[in-house]
Write an enzyme that holds these catalytic residues in place. Structure first.
Site, PDB file in Angstrom:
ATOM      1  N   LYS A 194       0.824  -1.205   0.000  1.00  0.00           N
ATOM      2  CA  LYS A 194       0.000   0.000   0.000  1.00  0.00           C
ATOM      3  C   LYS A 194       0.856   1.252   0.000  1.00  0.00           C
ATOM      4  O   LYS A 194       0.486   2.250  -0.616  1.00  0.00           O
ATOM      5  CB  LYS A 194      -0.949   0.014   1.198  1.00  0.00           C
ATOM      6  N   LYS A 243      -7.263 -12.603 -10.141  1.00  0.00           N
ATOM      7  CA  LYS A 243      -8.500 -12.686  -9.366  1.00  0.00           C
ATOM      8  C   LYS A 243      -9.531 -11.676  -9.850  1.00  0.00           C
ATOM      9  O   LYS A 243      -9.185 -10.584 -10.290  1.00  0.00           O
ATOM     10  CB  LYS A 243      -8.189 -12.372  -7.886  1.00  0.00           C
ATOM     11  N   LYS A 293     -12.509  -5.497  -8.189  1.00  0.00           N
ATOM     12  CA  LYS A 293     -13.218  -4.246  -8.418  1.00  0.00           C
ATOM     13  C   LYS A 293     -12.349  -3.272  -9.197  1.00  0.00           C
ATOM     14  O   LYS A 293     -12.843  -2.383  -9.869  1.00  0.00           O
ATOM     15  CB  LYS A 293     -13.568  -3.646  -7.054  1.00  0.00           C
TER      16      LYS A 293
END
Ligand code: TRP
Length: 336
Positions: free
Chosen positions: A118, A200, A203
């Site tokens: 992140k 995967k 979104k």
């Protein structure tokens, strides 16, 4: 739902209010959580405090919390049977996080893979909250003295830290916390993108034709499934390495029907991909239509969502208070 006099296990898990849920979330996580409601005391938290560790818009956060709870209820989290709570409403999560932070080595936080990922992604805004995130997560778990914590594979390291902190607290101040078990269901379907079946379903997939949302209308679901990437032969056969697209569609079908891969393979022998895709679309539409319809009802009824959270918050707060008063006493805070 709240009862410590019986021998039901306490199940706790949380998720960030990230907006729309896709089929990977539903089949890989939500359905498993819902299956734990019967027979256990369940707490499901929407962790809005975790959501502010990366750049965000407050109005979107508010909306996403309502949306997220509506989707949970639509997926089968009956607010009469489990406790849906909002992290920021519960007093104690950040208090316990502070106490745990004071026994948590800095180096262990700096080594967390999710922190490293992140902070690379949000290099312009590496805040301390991002580093501290796993301590708050440990607090989310320990404040309910949870027995079982269902999480995805990607959260394993955070659960390890939680276990370390629980043990360290118990050792330093005397036995207080249960050391929680991660619950990573092996059968948890791993749903891949319909357009790039090596990754995967997500979104944030740049090609949104690869992502099926649980609130998609039948037409949209059908269109995306009919244009799913397959391969150049025409055999419906489970071989994830060699035939990732077809294998993924088989997984999706199996997750809804409960059939085995052999059964699906036999059912569609010699039928071709067009026919198979149409059958997958039928199964998905049939499975998701009640979820979408329930979602549309619930999301239009803010007071229903607020009532659900209010009930869940009260139960969560009662349990959190018990543990926090113990913790404060043990660390030497005076109660005046
Ligand atoms: N970090 C988790 C995720 O991104 C969310 C989370 C926060 C969580 N607190 C938790 C999950 C406590 C389980 C238990 O998925």
């Amino acid at each position: 739902m709240e009862n410590s006099s019986d021998n039901r296990k306490v199940v706790l898990t949380c998720a960030q209010p990230t907006g729309k849920l896709h089929l990977g979330n539903y089949l890989g996580a939500l359905k498993n959580w819902v299956s734990l409601i019967e027979g256990n005391e369940c707490y499901f938290g929407v962790v809005d405090m975790h959501a502010i560790t990366i750049p965000y818009v407050p109005a979107d956060l508010r909306k996403n919390v309502y949306d997220c709870v509506a989707q949970y209820i639509a997926c089968g989290m009956d607010p009469q049977k489990c406790n849906l709570f909002l992290q920021s409403s519960i007093v104690g999560h950040t208090e316990l996080a502070w106490v745990l932070g004071c026994i948590c080595p800095l180096g262990q936080l700096e080594r967390m893979t999710q922190f490293k990922d992140k902070s690379r992604k949000h290099a312009e805004a590496i805040n301390s909250g991002l580093l501290y995130y796993p301590v708050l997560m440990a607090s989310d778990i320990l404040i309910y003295n949870a027995d079982i914590v269902p999480v995805g594979e990607d959260q394993k390291q955070h659960i390890e830290l939680t276990r370390d902190l629980a043990q360290k607290f118990n050792f330093t101040y005397s036995d207080t916390f249960k050391v929680p078990e991660p619950y990573i269901p092996e059968s948890g379907a791993r749903i891949m993108s319909l357009q790039s079946p090596e990754s995967k379903m997500s979104k944030s997939d740049p090609n949104q034709a690869g992502t099926l949302y649980i609130t998609d209308k039948p037409d949209a679901l059908r269109k995306k499934i009919m244009s799913a990437v397959t391969d150049s032969d025409s055999e419906v056969r489970f071989a994830p390495g060699e035939k990732p697209g077809v294998s993924n569609l088989m997984c999706i079908m199996a997750a809804f029907t409960g059939e085995s891969m052999e059964q699906i393979q036999a059912d569609f022998a010699g039928k071709g991909y067009g026919y198979f895709k149409k059958a997958v679309a039928d199964v998905v539409v049939e499975g998701l239509t009640p979820v979408r319809e329930r979602y549309e009802q619930v999301v239009a009824d803010k007071s229903l969502i607020e009532e659900a959270l209010k009930r869940g918050n009260e139960a969560a707060q009662r349990r959190a208070d018990k543990i926090m008063s113990k913790v404060y006493r043990k660390v030497g805070f005076l109660k005046i």
